[in-house]
Design a protein around this motif. Structure first.
Motif, PDB file in Angstrom:
ATOM      1  N   GLN A  11       0.814  -1.216   0.000  1.00  0.00           N
ATOM      2  CA  GLN A  11       0.000   0.000   0.000  1.00  0.00           C
ATOM      3  C   GLN A  11       0.845   1.263   0.000  1.00  0.00           C
ATOM      4  O   GLN A  11       0.395   2.301  -0.466  1.00  0.00           O
ATOM      5  CB  GLN A  11      -0.946  -0.006   1.199  1.00  0.00           C
ATOM      6  N   ASP A  12       2.069   1.198   0.494  1.00  0.00           N
ATOM      7  CA  ASP A  12       2.903   2.396   0.543  1.00  0.00           C
ATOM      8  C   ASP A  12       3.834   2.506  -0.668  1.00  0.00           C
ATOM      9  O   ASP A  12       4.754   3.310  -0.685  1.00  0.00           O
ATOM     10  CB  ASP A  12       3.715   2.430   1.841  1.00  0.00           C
ATOM     11  N   SER A  13       3.579   1.716  -1.710  1.00  0.00           N
ATOM     12  CA  SER A  13       4.357   1.794  -2.937  1.00  0.00           C
ATOM     13  C   SER A  13       3.559   2.555  -3.990  1.00  0.00           C
ATOM     14  O   SER A  13       2.360   2.787  -3.837  1.00  0.00           O
ATOM     15  CB  SER A  13       4.661   0.385  -3.461  1.00  0.00           C
ATOM     16  N   ALA A  14       4.211   2.916  -5.087  1.00  0.00           N
ATOM     17  CA  ALA A  14       3.517   3.604  -6.167  1.00  0.00           C
ATOM     18  C   ALA A  14       2.418   2.726  -6.753  1.00  0.00           C
ATOM     19  O   ALA A  14       1.319   3.203  -7.061  1.00  0.00           O
ATOM     20  CB  ALA A  14       4.503   4.020  -7.253  1.00  0.00           C
ATOM     21  N   THR A  15       2.681   1.438  -6.874  1.00  0.00           N
ATOM     22  CA  THR A  15       1.652   0.515  -7.367  1.00  0.00           C
ATOM     23  C   THR A  15       0.473   0.492  -6.410  1.00  0.00           C
ATOM     24  O   THR A  15      -0.685   0.555  -6.831  1.00  0.00           O
ATOM     25  CB  THR A  15       2.231  -0.904  -7.526  1.00  0.00           C
ATOM     26  N   GLY A  16       0.762   0.420  -5.123  1.00  0.00           N
ATOM     27  CA  GLY A  16      -0.299   0.452  -4.122  1.00  0.00           C
ATOM     28  C   GLY A  16      -1.078   1.750  -4.163  1.00  0.00           C
ATOM     29  O   GLY A  16      -2.300   1.768  -4.010  1.00  0.00           O
ATOM     30  N   ALA A  17      -0.385   2.863  -4.411  1.00  0.00           N
ATOM     31  CA  ALA A  17      -1.063   4.161  -4.502  1.00  0.00           C
ATOM     32  C   ALA A  17      -1.980   4.202  -5.723  1.00  0.00           C
ATOM     33  O   ALA A  17      -3.065   4.788  -5.679  1.00  0.00           O
ATOM     34  CB  ALA A  17      -0.044   5.294  -4.562  1.00  0.00           C
ATOM     35  N   GLY A  18      -1.554   3.555  -6.806  1.00  0.00           N
ATOM     36  CA  GLY A  18      -2.410   3.454  -7.983  1.00  0.00           C
ATOM     37  C   GLY A  18      -3.678   2.673  -7.674  1.00  0.00           C
ATOM     38  O   GLY A  18      -4.787   3.059  -8.076  1.00  0.00           O
ATOM     39  N   TRP A  19      -3.532   1.586  -6.938  1.00  0.00           N
ATOM     40  CA  TRP A  19      -4.703   0.806  -6.506  1.00  0.00           C
ATOM     41  C   TRP A  19      -5.563   1.631  -5.559  1.00  0.00           C
ATOM     42  O   TRP A  19      -6.796   1.572  -5.622  1.00  0.00           O
ATOM     43  CB  TRP A  19      -4.266  -0.488  -5.826  1.00  0.00           C
ATOM     44  N   THR A  20      -4.934   2.386  -4.698  1.00  0.00           N
ATOM     45  CA  THR A  20      -5.687   3.240  -3.766  1.00  0.00           C
ATOM     46  C   THR A  20      -6.507   4.272  -4.532  1.00  0.00           C
ATOM     47  O   THR A  20      -7.671   4.517  -4.207  1.00  0.00           O
ATOM     48  CB  THR A  20      -4.733   3.933  -2.782  1.00  0.00           C
ATOM     49  N   ARG A  21      -5.907   4.872  -5.558  1.00  0.00           N
ATOM     50  CA  ARG A  21      -6.630   5.851  -6.369  1.00  0.00           C
ATOM     51  C   ARG A  21      -7.833   5.196  -7.052  1.00  0.00           C
ATOM     52  O   ARG A  21      -8.933   5.743  -7.054  1.00  0.00           O
ATOM     53  CB  ARG A  21      -5.697   6.483  -7.396  1.00  0.00           C
ATOM     54  N   ALA A  22      -7.622   4.013  -7.605  1.00  0.00           N
ATOM     55  CA  ALA A  22      -8.727   3.299  -8.264  1.00  0.00           C
ATOM     56  C   ALA A  22      -9.839   2.981  -7.264  1.00  0.00           C
ATOM     57  O   ALA A  22     -11.030   3.155  -7.554  1.00  0.00           O
ATOM     58  CB  ALA A  22      -8.209   2.018  -8.911  1.00  0.00           C
ATOM     59  N   ARG A  23      -9.456   2.542  -6.101  1.00  0.00           N
ATOM     60  CA  ARG A  23     -10.441   2.219  -5.060  1.00  0.00           C
ATOM     61  C   ARG A  23     -11.210   3.478  -4.654  1.00  0.00           C
ATOM     62  O   ARG A  23     -12.420   3.441  -4.444  1.00  0.00           O
ATOM     63  CB  ARG A  23      -9.743   1.618  -3.851  1.00  0.00           C
ATOM     64  N   ALA A  24     -10.515   4.588  -4.553  1.00  0.00           N
ATOM     65  CA  ALA A  24     -11.172   5.848  -4.184  1.00  0.00           C
ATOM     66  C   ALA A  24     -12.236   6.227  -5.214  1.00  0.00           C
ATOM     67  O   ALA A  24     -13.335   6.665  -4.848  1.00  0.00           O
ATOM     68  CB  ALA A  24     -10.128   6.959  -4.052  1.00  0.00           C
ATOM     69  N   LEU A  25     -11.916   6.057  -6.483  1.00  0.00           N
ATOM     70  CA  LEU A  25     -12.886   6.393  -7.526  1.00  0.00           C
ATOM     71  C   LEU A  25     -14.117   5.496  -7.440  1.00  0.00           C
ATOM     72  O   LEU A  25     -15.249   5.949  -7.623  1.00  0.00           O
ATOM     73  CB  LEU A  25     -12.230   6.304  -8.905  1.00  0.00           C
ATOM     74  N   LEU A  26     -13.891   4.231  -7.128  1.00  0.00           N
ATOM     75  CA  LEU A  26     -15.024   3.314  -6.956  1.00  0.00           C
ATOM     76  C   LEU A  26     -15.841   3.666  -5.719  1.00  0.00           C
ATOM     77  O   LEU A  26     -17.074   3.596  -5.739  1.00  0.00           O
ATOM     78  CB  LEU A  26     -14.524   1.870  -6.880  1.00  0.00           C
ATOM     79  N   LEU A  27     -15.161   4.048  -4.646  1.00  0.00           N
ATOM     80  CA  LEU A  27     -15.875   4.451  -3.431  1.00  0.00           C
ATOM     81  C   LEU A  27     -16.735   5.680  -3.692  1.00  0.00           C
ATOM     82  O   LEU A  27     -17.869   5.765  -3.203  1.00  0.00           O
ATOM     83  CB  LEU A  27     -14.891   4.728  -2.290  1.00  0.00           C
ATOM     84  N   ASP A  28     -16.212   6.617  -4.458  1.00  0.00           N
ATOM     85  CA  ASP A  28     -17.004   7.798  -4.789  1.00  0.00           C
ATOM     86  C   ASP A  28     -18.254   7.396  -5.548  1.00  0.00           C
ATOM     87  O   ASP A  28     -19.344   7.883  -5.258  1.00  0.00           O
ATOM     88  CB  ASP A  28     -16.183   8.789  -5.601  1.00  0.00           C
ATOM     89  N   ARG A  29     -18.108   6.490  -6.499  1.00  0.00           N
ATOM     90  CA  ARG A  29     -19.274   6.009  -7.252  1.00  0.00           C
ATOM     91  C   ARG A  29     -20.286   5.319  -6.345  1.00  0.00           C
ATOM     92  O   ARG A  29     -21.479   5.333  -6.622  1.00  0.00           O
ATOM     93  CB  ARG A  29     -18.849   5.027  -8.346  1.00  0.00           C
ATOM     94  N   ALA A  30     -19.795   4.733  -5.264  1.00  0.00           N
ATOM     95  CA  ALA A  30     -20.667   4.039  -4.323  1.00  0.00           C
ATOM     96  C   ALA A  30     -21.252   4.988  -3.279  1.00  0.00           C
ATOM     97  O   ALA A  30     -21.922   4.549  -2.346  1.00  0.00           O
ATOM     98  CB  ALA A  30     -19.901   2.907  -3.640  1.00  0.00           C
ATOM     99  N   GLY A  31     -20.958   6.294  -3.414  1.00  0.00           N
ATOM    100  CA  GLY A  31     -21.531   7.278  -2.509  1.00  0.00           C
ATOM    101  C   GLY A  31     -20.689   7.589  -1.286  1.00  0.00           C
ATOM    102  O   GLY A  31     -21.169   8.222  -0.355  1.00  0.00           O
ATOM    103  N   GLU A  32     -19.450   7.167  -1.274  1.00  0.00           N
ATOM    104  CA  GLU A  32     -18.568   7.407  -0.129  1.00  0.00           C
ATOM    105  C   GLU A  32     -17.490   8.426  -0.502  1.00  0.00           C
ATOM    106  O   GLU A  32     -16.293   8.140  -0.469  1.00  0.00           O
ATOM    107  CB  GLU A  32     -17.943   6.099   0.334  1.00  0.00           C
TER     108      GLU A  32
END
Length: 181
Positions: A11-32
């Motif tokens: 999670q603290d790597s650039a790859t993990g940050a990319g996954w975090t960004r993707a997850r954030a976009l999905l969370l926004d779509r889910a209303g969070e």
């Protein structure tokens, strides 16, 4: 949980940050949206720490879009300005133009104000596309230069043709030439 990290991504790597960004976009779509913004802050910090300014800027841009969609204009402006500063340093002109359009919309200037007569109804992106196409760019080339899909180019061209009341690229060029003197 909407999206989990692959076992190989820290999670603290650039790859993990990319996954975090993707997850954030999905969370926004889910209303969070609040949780999404928190994750985007964390991802941007990892990209900053790892010296990846373009990825950091993309993350700020995503954060700004979420904030603007939820009518948090001050927070959106800050995120867009952070992205703009990083794109300026990287000389990423197409992305810089995209961020500037977002800032203009926040300021109530979503449409070009000082464009020549005939172009006044076009957005900045539409003017850029019209200019590219009038100089001979194919839809594919325009899409690559503007960092958008070919389908988006096609729909934008349809809007441009409708706004300028033209039916072809030749008529588009003539309309643009007629209005620039």
């Amino acid at each position: 949980m909407i999206l989990t990290f692959p076992a190989t991504a820290r999670q603290d790597s650039a790859t993990g940050a990319g996954w975090t960004r993707a997850r954030a976009l999905l969370l926004d779509r889910a209303g969070e949206a609040d949780r999404a913004v928190e994750l985007l802050h964390a991802a941007a910090e990892v990209f900053r720490r790892d010296g990846l300014p373009l990825e950091e800027a993309r993350t700020h841009l995503a954060r700004g879009r979420i904030q603007r969609a939820h009518r948090r204009h001050a927070a959106a402006r800050t995120a867009f300005q952070d992205a703009r500063d990083l794109y300026l340093l990287a000389r990423a002109q197409p992305m810089l133009a995209t961020v500037q359009e977002h800032l203009d919309r926040l300021d109530g200037q979503g449409r070009s104000r000082s464009r020549e007569e005939g172009r006044a109804g076009l957005t900045d992106s539409e003017v850029r596309l019209a200019d590219l196409v009038s100089r001979g760019a194919t839809n594919q080339q325009a899409a690559q230069q503007m960092y958008i899909s070919v389908k988006t180019v096609e729909s934008m061209l349809s809007r441009i043709y409708r706004k300028l009341r033209v039916r072809s690229r030749a008529q588009l060029l003539a309309a643009l030439l007629a209005h620039t003197g």
